[in-house]
Write a protein that holds these residues in place. Structure first.
Motif, PDB file in Angstrom:
ATOM      1  N   UNK B 310      51.049  26.793  50.316  1.00  0.00           N
ATOM      2  CA  UNK B 310      50.857  25.740  49.325  1.00  0.00           C
ATOM      3  C   UNK B 310      50.355  24.492  50.026  1.00  0.00           C
ATOM      4  N   UNK B 311      49.540  23.635  49.462  1.00  0.00           N
ATOM      5  CA  UNK B 311      48.987  23.737  48.113  1.00  0.00           C
ATOM      6  C   UNK B 311      48.120  24.988  47.935  1.00  0.00           C
ATOM      7  N   UNK B 312      48.177  25.531  46.748  1.00  0.00           N
ATOM      8  CA  UNK B 312      47.541  26.819  46.479  1.00  0.00           C
ATOM      9  C   UNK B 312      46.040  26.727  46.740  1.00  0.00           C
ATOM     10  N   UNK B 313      45.513  27.758  47.388  1.00  0.00           N
ATOM     11  CA  UNK B 313      44.091  27.763  47.737  1.00  0.00           C
ATOM     12  C   UNK B 313      43.232  27.632  46.487  1.00  0.00           C
ATOM     13  N   UNK B 314      42.154  26.871  46.565  1.00  0.00           N
ATOM     14  CA  UNK B 314      41.311  26.663  45.385  1.00  0.00           C
ATOM     15  C   UNK B 314      40.777  27.964  44.795  1.00  0.00           C
ATOM     16  N   UNK B 315      40.543  28.962  45.634  1.00  0.00           N
ATOM     17  CA  UNK B 315      40.019  30.212  45.091  1.00  0.00           C
ATOM     18  C   UNK B 315      41.002  30.846  44.127  1.00  0.00           C
ATOM     19  N   UNK B 316      42.298  30.736  44.447  1.00  0.00           N
ATOM     20  CA  UNK B 316      43.290  31.351  43.569  1.00  0.00           C
ATOM     21  C   UNK B 316      43.548  30.484  42.349  1.00  0.00           C
ATOM     22  N   UNK B 317      43.617  29.155  42.557  1.00  0.00           N
ATOM     23  CA  UNK B 317      43.932  28.322  41.401  1.00  0.00           C
ATOM     24  C   UNK B 317      42.763  28.213  40.442  1.00  0.00           C
ATOM     25  N   UNK B 318      41.554  28.642  40.867  1.00  0.00           N
ATOM     26  CA  UNK B 318      40.437  28.610  39.903  1.00  0.00           C
ATOM     27  C   UNK B 318      40.604  29.628  38.807  1.00  0.00           C
ATOM     28  N   UNK B 319      41.445  30.631  39.007  1.00  0.00           N
ATOM     29  CA  UNK B 319      41.576  31.639  37.946  1.00  0.00           C
ATOM     30  C   UNK B 319      42.076  30.985  36.663  1.00  0.00           C
ATOM     31  N   UNK B 320      43.193  30.284  36.677  1.00  0.00           N
ATOM     32  CA  UNK B 320      43.596  29.640  35.424  1.00  0.00           C
ATOM     33  C   UNK B 320      42.800  28.373  35.127  1.00  0.00           C
ATOM     34  N   UNK B 321      42.364  27.698  36.187  1.00  0.00           N
ATOM     35  CA  UNK B 321      41.672  26.428  35.959  1.00  0.00           C
ATOM     36  C   UNK B 321      40.342  26.637  35.265  1.00  0.00           C
ATOM     37  N   UNK B 322      39.565  27.583  35.795  1.00  0.00           N
ATOM     38  CA  UNK B 322      38.247  27.803  35.212  1.00  0.00           C
ATOM     39  C   UNK B 322      38.259  28.932  34.199  1.00  0.00           C
ATOM     40  N   UNK B 323      39.370  29.625  34.093  1.00  0.00           N
ATOM     41  CA  UNK B 323      39.444  30.693  33.119  1.00  0.00           C
ATOM     42  C   UNK B 323      38.495  31.832  33.411  1.00  0.00           C
ATOM     43  N   UNK B 324      38.428  32.265  34.678  1.00  0.00           N
ATOM     44  CA  UNK B 324      37.572  33.399  34.982  1.00  0.00           C
ATOM     45  C   UNK B 324      38.253  34.286  36.000  1.00  0.00           C
ATOM     46  N   UNK B 325      37.840  35.563  36.053  1.00  0.00           N
ATOM     47  CA  UNK B 325      38.434  36.427  37.057  1.00  0.00           C
ATOM     48  C   UNK B 325      37.395  37.227  37.829  1.00  0.00           C
ATOM     49  N   UNK B 326      36.150  36.750  37.822  1.00  0.00           N
ATOM     50  CA  UNK B 326      35.153  37.380  38.678  1.00  0.00           C
ATOM     51  C   UNK B 326      34.420  36.254  39.393  1.00  0.00           C
ATOM     52  N   UNK B 327      34.459  36.277  40.707  1.00  0.00           N
ATOM     53  CA  UNK B 327      33.866  35.167  41.460  1.00  0.00           C
ATOM     54  C   UNK B 327      32.937  35.712  42.527  1.00  0.00           C
ATOM     55  N   UNK B 328      31.832  35.013  42.761  1.00  0.00           N
ATOM     56  CA  UNK B 328      30.973  35.318  43.905  1.00  0.00           C
ATOM     57  C   UNK B 328      30.980  34.071  44.776  1.00  0.00           C
ATOM     58  N   UNK B 329      31.502  34.200  45.965  1.00  0.00           N
ATOM     59  CA  UNK B 329      31.697  33.020  46.823  1.00  0.00           C
ATOM     60  C   UNK B 329      30.711  33.076  47.976  1.00  0.00           C
TER      61      UNK B 329
END
Lengths: 359, 338
Positions: B310-329
């Motif tokens: 913690x603080x939670x990594x941005x990649x993980x917290x983007x799931x609820x924040x951006x409302x998506x579950x498929x990411x290309x980084x």
């Protein structure tokens, strides 16, 4: 290749030696050959044999000359459930036909008693065939692999319909520890690796028959975390000769509910990482692979993961490793997809089996 | 009843679990009470299907009526199919005022303009969602009711959920949706899952949020972590902080039951201990898939118990924040780590 085949199919006769001498020579050889032991989870019983901390990279072998294609087709591309077996007493490779008859009778008798072998009707006839799988043995001490197949014909089928194989299994010893094999008393055959596939009920029947006939013991061969890591590194190393397509690892983290992570790495990039780890050790391509290199390789992968997600994969368990060459699961299930690496993978598994044998 | 109707009915009876069949047939309302009484629900599904077929023949029901039955079942049990979310962008002036009748008319009208051979049924569900069932036909051939597309849209929100859409019909449907909701564009929201309720709750943010506060524990009872007397005194503060940050990233209480998240990573390998790899210019390509029966709860538990830092990594917290579950980084995208 002048080895007379007949001598290999007979059970190897070792020199008479007492148990005390065996243990002493065993310990001496371990100290001189294997160096610093790597810590393993469960090393039961009195074997002082330790897992190899270094091994040669497996070379692809074209074994289609040594082993018949039908046998190869049976072994590869199937997932086998693995067990270890203690040495068999008074097992003769020459009496396989008689053993097969005894096993058929045993299965029929158990079914009549009502013990569960649910294969559609009660009148299924089971036919057992046991044969020698020629060509897998690597050294002169290895007893030949034995293949057991149970075939059945459903109750109301016609007589000329072909039998379907409902269960197959094999007993094998590839590159077995020569000290151990030589130290066995007469009459004992060591085939420590047992693989099975098919109905669970038939597996237990076959095992109980083998147990009562040859006074041996079966136990589960769990492929532990270290072996899985070795397999990941060895398969990546094989990418230089055969395309592994990808390196896929499956972890489970102890969250509530449990979190599963499937980490698939591009094969070229995995090989680049592996090469960079080996180079830093100053080793050349032909030399042995050390366990420290395997550890660094895995650490590289998990730290890349950590940099992105902040999650430490070592908090969980590695459950499965798979590539195009095969897959291995922690519950003792193994699939070999390429016949070129069959011998080396079986050697590794034989070693794991030797470790688990309690005597 | 013709063959497609029979086939659809058979498949439907196989799919609907026995205990729900009676209630669903009642809601359907195409069979009268007497006919429903005559059905014996305790027999095997095969026998039941035969009886139902006979009753439907009697009442001269067509494939359209059977399609209605399927829609009723799916509306009540949407968590069995694979749903993909889309987001509507750039609303025009009248977008927020589009209500049900207007939407229905616009949808049917635009659809007729673009496609000839399609059958549409629009229904409003009790929870303000508009459900659309569409059967497509190939060119001039008959409509195939077997692989229907389902669309769910919550009016006045910019989200649409689609299931069972073939790539061929995708551009058509998306265009019709954009026009009938009075928006300019539509894009893939990169969110998909089996549980419609979960992905809907995630996008519409219908779960308990935790907001950052300066004084993290106003109520000490709230922050009860797993108690182990020996470590409690030492770890209490660190544990409370982890809980607070995990809650901020993912939320409190019961979280939407998302089941998987996929990350395609194409970033460079940076490791100070491994110079060879760090010097390489090509990215280290890998794909990571997280899966769990409730992914967000697993991640929150990882953060609060320390498995995830913690603080939670941005990649993980983007799931609820951006409302998506498929990411290309990739290295250039702003959400990649260092």
């Amino acid at each position: 290749m002048d080895k007379s085949r007949t001598s290999v199919t007979s059970t190897p006769i070792s020199s008479v030696s007492t148990r005390r001498i065996r243990r002493r020579s065993f310990r001496q050889s371990t100290r001189s050959h294997f160096g610093v032991a790597s810590r393993l989870g469960l090393t039961p019983g009195q074997t002082t044999h330790r897992f190899n901390t270094s091994r040669k990279a497996p070379k692809p072998q074209n074994i289609t000359e040594k082993v018949s294609p039908e046998h190869l087709a049976l072994l590869v591309k199937t997932e086998w459930h693995l067990c270890y077996v203690t040495p068999l007493y008074r097992f003769r490779h020459t009496q396989l036909k008689s053993y097969a008859r005894q096993l058929s009778a045993f299965i029929a008798a158990e079914k009549q008693q009502g013990l569960g072998v649910e294969v559609g009707g009660l009148q299924d006839t089971f036919k057992v065939s046991m044969s020698v799988l020629q060509g897998l043995a690597e050294t002169n001490d290895d007893p030949e692999t034995v293949l057991i197949q149970v075939q059945s014909r459903p109750a109301f089928a016609r007589q000329d319909e072909p039998l379907k194989t409902v269960w197959s299994g094999w007993l094998s010893c590839i590159n077995g520890n020569p000290e151990y094999l030589h130290s066995l008393p007469k009459d004992f055959t060591c085939l420590p690796l047992f693989g099975s596939r098919g109905l669970e009920g038939l597996s237990s029947l076959v095992k109980s028959w083998l147990r009562s006939t040859f006074d041996c013991f079966f136990g589960p061969l769990d492929i532990n975390q270290t072996t899985l890591r070795w397999l990941a590194a060895l398969w990546t190393n094989c990418h230089m000769e055969s395309n592994i397509q990808h390196l896929k690892m499956q972890w489970t983290l102890p969250a509530a509910p449990p979190l599963h992570v499937a980490y698939t790495v591009n094969s070229g990039d995995a090989l680049a990482l592996w090469r960079s780890v080996r180079k830093s050790r100053g080793a050349d391509e032909e030399a042995c692979i050390e366990i420290e290199e395997v550890t660094s390789f895995m650490e590289g992968l998990t730290s890349h993961f950590y940099r992105h997600f902040g999650v430490d994969l070592s908090a969980g368990d590695l459950n499965q490793v798979s590539t195009a060459l095969g897959s291995a699961k922690v519950k003792g299930r193994m699939k070999i997809s390429s016949s070129r690496y069959l011998i080396s993978t079986l050697s590794l598994l034989t070693e794991c089996a030797f470790l688990k044998i309690p005597i | 009843m013709d063959d497609p109707a029979k086939f659809l009915l058979r498949r439907l009876v196989r799919r609907i679990p026995a205990q729900m069949l009676k209630a669903t047939l009642e809601k359907w309302g195409r069979l009268n009470a007497e006919q429903r009484e005559s059905l014996n629900f305790s027999q095997s599904k095969w026998a039941l299907t035969q009886e139902l077929e006979a009753l439907c023949e009697e009442s001269r029901l067509t494939v359209k009526h059977i399609a209605e039955l399927e829609m009723i079942y799916i509306t009540e049990n949407p968590n069995q199919m694979m749903w993909h979310a889309f987001q509507l962008l750039d609303p025009e002036d009248g977008a927020l005022a589009v209500e049900l009748m207007q939407f229905k008319e616009l949808f049917k009208c635009h659809l007729r303009e673009l496609v000839r051979n399609v059958s549409v049924k629009i229904k409003k569900h009790t929870d303000e969602a508009v459900w659309i069932r569409m059967s497509w036909g190939e060119g001039f051939s008959r409509l195939s009711h077997l692989n229907a597309t389902y669309v769910v849209h919550y009016l006045q929100t910019p989200y649409v959920f689609v299931s069972g859409l073939s790539p061929k019909n995708k551009p058509l449907l998306l265009q019709v949706l954009t026009l009938s909701t009075k928006h300019e564009r539509i894009k893939d929201a990169n969110l998909s899952g089996r549980k419609l309720t979960a992905i809907r709750d995630l996008l519409l943010r219908q779960y308990e949020h935790v907001f950052p506060t300066k004084y993290p524990s106003p109520l000490t009872e709230r922050n009860q972590s797993v108690s182990n007397l020996h470590t409690e005194k030492e770890q209490a503060e660190a544990s409370a902080k982890r809980h607070q940050m995990a809650g901020q990233a993912f939320g409190n209480g019961v979280l939407p039951a998302l089941q998987s998240a996929v990350y395609k990573l194409e970033t460079k390998f940076k490791d100070p201990t491994n110079q060879t790899m760090t010097e390489q210019d090509e990215p280290f390509r890998c794909v990571v898939k997280f899966s769990s029966t409730n992914l967000l709860e697993s991640l929150r538990h990882c953060a609060s118990s320390g498995i995830a830092s913690t603080p939670v990594a941005p990649l993980l917290s983007s799931i609820p924040l951006k409302g998506r579950n498929y990411f290309v980084i990739t290295d250039k995208s702003p959400s990649a780590n260092s």
